[in-house]
Design a protein around this motif. Sequence first.
Motif, PDB file in Angstrom:
ATOM      1  N   THR A 117      43.079  38.327  38.508  1.00  0.00           N
ATOM      2  CA  THR A 117      42.737  37.202  37.648  1.00  0.00           C
ATOM      3  C   THR A 117      42.455  37.649  36.223  1.00  0.00           C
ATOM      4  O   THR A 117      42.893  37.020  35.253  1.00  0.00           O
ATOM      5  CB  THR A 117      41.509  36.473  38.225  1.00  0.00           C
ATOM      6  OG1 THR A 117      41.822  35.974  39.516  1.00  0.00           O
ATOM      7  CG2 THR A 117      41.098  35.308  37.340  1.00  0.00           C
ATOM      8  N   ALA A 118      41.715  38.746  36.083  1.00  0.00           N
ATOM      9  CA  ALA A 118      41.414  39.275  34.749  1.00  0.00           C
ATOM     10  C   ALA A 118      42.688  39.757  34.057  1.00  0.00           C
ATOM     11  O   ALA A 118      42.882  39.538  32.854  1.00  0.00           O
ATOM     12  CB  ALA A 118      40.396  40.404  34.855  1.00  0.00           C
ATOM     13  N   LEU A 119      43.563  40.399  34.807  1.00  0.00           N
ATOM     14  CA  LEU A 119      44.829  40.875  34.236  1.00  0.00           C
ATOM     15  C   LEU A 119      45.688  39.707  33.769  1.00  0.00           C
ATOM     16  O   LEU A 119      46.352  39.784  32.725  1.00  0.00           O
ATOM     17  CB  LEU A 119      45.575  41.718  35.271  1.00  0.00           C
ATOM     18  CG  LEU A 119      44.946  43.077  35.592  1.00  0.00           C
ATOM     19  CD1 LEU A 119      45.548  43.669  36.860  1.00  0.00           C
ATOM     20  CD2 LEU A 119      45.113  44.047  34.420  1.00  0.00           C
ATOM     21  N   GLU A 120      45.662  38.621  34.535  1.00  0.00           N
ATOM     22  CA  GLU A 120      46.378  37.413  34.092  1.00  0.00           C
ATOM     23  C   GLU A 120      45.850  36.934  32.746  1.00  0.00           C
ATOM     24  O   GLU A 120      46.617  36.523  31.873  1.00  0.00           O
ATOM     25  CB  GLU A 120      46.214  36.298  35.122  1.00  0.00           C
ATOM     26  CG  GLU A 120      47.113  36.379  36.322  1.00  0.00           C
ATOM     27  CD  GLU A 120      47.044  35.097  37.123  1.00  0.00           C
ATOM     28  OE1 GLU A 120      47.498  34.051  36.606  1.00  0.00           O
ATOM     29  OE2 GLU A 120      46.524  35.137  38.249  1.00  0.00           O
ATOM     30  N   GLY A 121      44.530  36.971  32.596  1.00  0.00           N
ATOM     31  CA  GLY A 121      43.926  36.529  31.351  1.00  0.00           C
ATOM     32  C   GLY A 121      44.390  37.330  30.152  1.00  0.00           C
ATOM     33  O   GLY A 121      44.381  36.834  29.022  1.00  0.00           O
ATOM     34  N   LEU A 122      44.818  38.567  30.407  1.00  0.00           N
ATOM     35  CA  LEU A 122      45.339  39.430  29.340  1.00  0.00           C
ATOM     36  C   LEU A 122      46.861  39.359  29.233  1.00  0.00           C
ATOM     37  O   LEU A 122      47.466  40.066  28.423  1.00  0.00           O
ATOM     38  CB  LEU A 122      44.911  40.884  29.598  1.00  0.00           C
ATOM     39  CG  LEU A 122      43.410  41.162  29.498  1.00  0.00           C
ATOM     40  CD1 LEU A 122      43.100  42.578  29.988  1.00  0.00           C
ATOM     41  CD2 LEU A 122      42.923  40.990  28.057  1.00  0.00           C
ATOM     42  N   GLY A 123      47.472  38.512  30.063  1.00  0.00           N
ATOM     43  CA  GLY A 123      48.924  38.393  30.038  1.00  0.00           C
ATOM     44  C   GLY A 123      49.639  39.555  30.686  1.00  0.00           C
ATOM     45  O   GLY A 123      50.847  39.727  30.481  1.00  0.00           O
TER      46      GLY A 123
END
Length: 271
Positions: A117-123
């Motif tokens: 989820t955090a990685l998604e937030g960074l694209g």
Amino acid sequence: MIRHILSLLCNVLLMGSLWLGTLSPVLAETVSEPSALMQQVDTLFEQAFIATNHADFATAEQLWTQVIDRFPENAAAWSNRGNSRVSQHKLEAAIADFDQAIKLAPNAPDPYLNRGTALEGLGRWEAAIADYNQVLQLDPQDAAAFNNRGNAEAGLGQWQQAIADFQQAIALAPDFAFAQANYALALYQDGQLEESLRLIRNLVRKYPKFADMRAALTAVLWTQGQVGEAESQWVSVVGLDQRYKDIRWVAEVRRWPPAMVASLDKFLKLK
């Protein structure tokens, strides 16, 4: 149990998982002191979950830090502090916490799900997909992992893969409303407009306070020329969640597909 702090859900639609608010086995094994200390730490867990439920993520982060200071080998505390940091958009710091949780508990699926989820937030879509794949290796029935992987695939423009993953999430958890919403939005992007509209209407009927789908219904109705119904839906949206008035938030945080973003943008500009 379905876990979205909504990468951000609608919370930004967080989908991260929260571990049980009691002493985990890892924590219990590390405690050699009197039960008073265990009770103290258990109280910290409880307070942290209460703060989280009240969206006081800064306080939750401080409380998880207190647990970590006492028991740095507790993977649950690291993972939960990571969740509180994601909720404050401290994504790099959150990833560091999830890394530590994974180091301490490599066979636990939740830290991988949360880190994704955090990685998604960074694209960082591919890295996120790798984490969701790891979750599914550990638990092939994890509906949240299928939903989140679909979100990451959507970030890469892989709409057919995303649709398949949303379908699988729904098959595993038929009441997973956000997986259904993501599926409906992906169908719209894929040009399956009638089916998308049918699903969106069903979700609005079943969940009248689901602002995300009311906003989507507004956008679709407006493009179809159903102005009166679109405006009626929009009144409900604004009353439920004013973030949908910000097209940038819809595109970059909620991350609607481009076609649906464009439809809502037309409504907002012409209204």
